[in-house]
Design an enzyme around this catalytic site. Structure first.
Site, PDB file in Angstrom:
ATOM      1  N   THR A  44       0.815  -1.216   0.000  1.00 22.56           N
ATOM      2  CA  THR A  44       0.000   0.000   0.000  1.00 22.56           C
ATOM      3  C   THR A  44       0.843   1.258   0.000  1.00 22.56           C
ATOM      4  O   THR A  44       0.466   2.268  -0.599  1.00 22.56           O
ATOM      5  CB  THR A  44      -0.928   0.001   1.234  1.00 22.56           C
ATOM      6  N   TYR A  57      -7.505   0.585  -4.496  1.00 29.16           N
ATOM      7  CA  TYR A  57      -6.227   1.043  -5.028  1.00 29.16           C
ATOM      8  C   TYR A  57      -5.424  -0.150  -5.527  1.00 29.16           C
ATOM      9  O   TYR A  57      -5.733  -1.304  -5.223  1.00 29.16           O
ATOM     10  CB  TYR A  57      -5.423   1.792  -3.956  1.00 29.16           C
ATOM     11  N   THR A 123       0.987  -4.212   4.488  1.00 24.63           N
ATOM     12  CA  THR A 123       0.703  -4.454   5.904  1.00 24.63           C
ATOM     13  C   THR A 123       0.030  -5.796   6.179  1.00 24.63           C
ATOM     14  O   THR A 123       0.078  -6.291   7.303  1.00 24.63           O
ATOM     15  CB  THR A 123      -0.197  -3.340   6.476  1.00 24.63           C
ATOM     16  N   ASP A 124      -0.589  -6.416   5.172  1.00 28.12           N
ATOM     17  CA  ASP A 124      -1.381  -7.622   5.430  1.00 28.12           C
ATOM     18  C   ASP A 124      -0.559  -8.756   6.023  1.00 28.12           C
ATOM     19  O   ASP A 124      -1.017  -9.462   6.918  1.00 28.12           O
ATOM     20  CB  ASP A 124      -2.062  -8.105   4.146  1.00 28.12           C
ATOM     21  N   LYS A 196      -0.913  -7.250  13.294  1.00 27.74           N
ATOM     22  CA  LYS A 196      -1.873  -6.323  12.713  1.00 27.74           C
ATOM     23  C   LYS A 196      -3.206  -6.518  13.426  1.00 27.74           C
ATOM     24  O   LYS A 196      -3.734  -7.631  13.466  1.00 27.74           O
ATOM     25  CB  LYS A 196      -2.028  -6.546  11.210  1.00 27.74           C
ATOM     26  N   GLU A 317      -5.112 -28.065  28.965  1.00 22.90           N
ATOM     27  CA  GLU A 317      -6.314 -28.873  28.762  1.00 22.90           C
ATOM     28  C   GLU A 317      -6.072 -30.008  27.769  1.00 22.90           C
ATOM     29  O   GLU A 317      -6.890 -30.906  27.634  1.00 22.90           O
ATOM     30  CB  GLU A 317      -7.457 -27.986  28.277  1.00 22.90           C
TER      31      GLU A 317
END
Length: 360
Positions: A44, A57, A123-124, A196, A317
Site C-alpha cells: 500500500t 487502489y 501491511t497484510d 496487525k 487442557e
C-alpha cells in the site's frame, strides 16, 4: 500516470517536506550520515487509487525511487540508496520472495557501505515477513520494515511519515542488535511481538503481549527495553542454501470442527499444521484424535489460538506430552506457522521444536 494521481503524489511530497522541514541540517553535516539501503517489495505504501472517487487502489504502483523522492528530508539523516526486490501486494507474499529478500538482506548487510536496511512492505502479512527475517537475517545491523494503511495518492497518506521515521530508527545506533523492527504510526515494534490488529485504521499495529519497543515522532526516538529472545545473528536458522520451505498449513478451529480437511492437507504435502484453536488452543475430540494419529505418522502439530490475546499453555487442557504436540505460547497462528516452517528445516521432533518456540 493520470494527472490527478501525479498531483496527489506531489501533495504528499510537499506535506512530507513541511512535516519534517525542521531537521537540523547543520548538526547532520557535522558527522558522517549512516548509509541506509531501502529494499522495496510493493504494498500500500507504494499504491495508487484506481480512481480519486473510490477507496480501492493498486499496490506497488510507485517505485522505490518514487518513495525516496516523496520524502526528501530523509537525506538529511541518512545517505540513501534503493532497489526493488519485488512489487506485490503483501497478500501475495510467498516463500520464494521471502527467501529472495532474506538472502538479499544478508548480502547487503555484509557490505561496509551499508549500515542498515529499511524494507517497504504491505501491511497484510508484514508481521509474518518481519518474524521470518528476525529468524534468518545474519547481522546485528538494524533491519526495519515499514508500510502504510493508506495509498500514496490518498488524502493524508501515512506512508511518507512512516518511511521517514523508519529511516530515522534504522539510522539510530541504538537500533543495532535489537533484531528486526517494524515502524508504523509513530511506534517501534519488535518483529516477534507485533501483530496487525485493525483492518483499515492507521493505528493498525500493536504488540499485545509485550507492548512496543519504542516511540518515534518526526524522527525523535524514545526506546524501551529490547527483547531478550534469540534473533538474527544468534538464530540457529540458515536459509542461504535453501530454495524451498516445508509446507505448513493453518486451520481455524470452531464448534463441530471436522478433521477431514486436515487429512486432505497432509495428503497434499503438508509437513506440519498449526491449529488456531478455540480458547487455550482447544479443538474437537475428533480433531485431537486425528492429529495424534497423524503426528505418529510424522506430522508436526502446533496448537495456537484464534483468541487475540493470551498464551497457549503446554499440557493445560490438552496432554501435549502424550499426543506429541507443540504449544505455541505467545505466538499467534501466523507467527507459529513461520517458526514451524523453519523448525522443519532442521527437525520434526516435537520436543526440539517446543524448545525452539520457548527460545525464539
Amino acid at each position: 500516470m493520470k494527472t490527478w494521481m501525479k498531483f496527489t503524489f506531489v501533495l504528499c511530497l510537499l506535506g512530507a517536506q513541511v512535516a519534517h522541514g525542521q531537521t537540523d541540517k547543520k548538526q547532520a553535516s557535522n558527522k558522517a550520515k549512516p548509509k541506509v539501503r531501502i529494499l522495496a517489495t510493493g504494498g500500500t505504501i507504494a499504491g495508487a487509487q484506481m480512481s480519486k472517487d473510490e477507496y480501492g487502489y493498486k499496490s506497488g504502483t510507485f517505485s522505490v525511487d518514487n518513495l525516496i523522492a516523496a520524502v526528501p528530508t530523509m537525506k538529511d539523516i541518512a545517505d540513501l540508496t534503493g532497489e526493488q526486490v519485488a512489487n506485490i501486494g503483501s497478500q501475495d507474499m510467498n516463500d520464494e520472495v521471502w527467501l529472495k529478500l532474506s538472502k538479499r538482506i544478508n548480502e547487503v548487510l555484509k557490505s561496509k557501505d551499508v549500515d542498515a536496511v529499511v524494507i517497504t512492505h504491505g501491511t497484510d502479512t508484514m508481521e509474518e515477513t518481519a518474524y521470518f527475517l528476525n529468524l534468518v537475517v545474519k547481522s546485528d545491523k538494524p533491519v526495519v520494515l515499514v508500510g502504510s494503511m493508506r495509498p500514496a495518492t490518498a488524502v493524508s497518506a501515512d506512508g511518507p511519515a512512516n518511511l521517514y521515521n523508519a529511516v530515522a530508527v534504522a539510522s539510530d545506533p541504538r537500533a543495532k542488535g535489537r533484531g528486526v523492527l517494524v515502524v508504523m504510526n509513530d511506534e517501534i515494534h519488535n518483529a516477534r511481538n507485533v501483530e496487525k490488529v485493525n483492518t483499515i485504521n492507521v493505528e493498525a499495529f500493536a504488540s499485545p503481549e509485550r507492548g512496543p519497543e519504542g516511540l518515534v515522532n518526526t524522527g525523535k526516538i524514545a526506546w524501551s527495553e529490547p527483547s531478550t529472545k534469540k534473533h538474527t545473528s544468534k538464530s540457529e536458522f540458515n536459509i542461504e542454501k535453501t530454495d524451498k520451505l516445508p509446507r505448513v498449513d493453518i486451520f481455524y478451529a470452531y464448534a463441530n470442527m471436522a478433521p477431514d480437511i486436515i487429512e486432505a492437507a497432509v495428503k497434499a504435502g503438508a509437513k506440519g499444521v498449526v491449529i488456531a484453536g478455540v480458547g487455550d488452543g482447544n479443538m474437537t475430540e475428533a480433531t485431537l484424535k486425528t492429529l495424534e494419529r497423524l503426528h505418529k505418522e510424522g506430522l508436526l502439530v502446533v496448537r495456537s489460538s484464534r483468541v487475540p490475546i493470551g498464551p497457549v499453555l503446554r499440557n493445560s487442557e490438552v496432554d501435549d506430552d502424550k499426543m506429541g504436540f507443540v504449544a505455541s505460547g505467545e505466538f499467534n497462528p501466523a507467527k507459529s506457522r513461520v517458526l514451524a516452517m523453519l523448525a522443519l528445516t532442521k527437525t520434526n521432533d516435537p520436543k526440539k521444536v517446543q524448545e525452539m518456540f520457548n527460545t525464539y
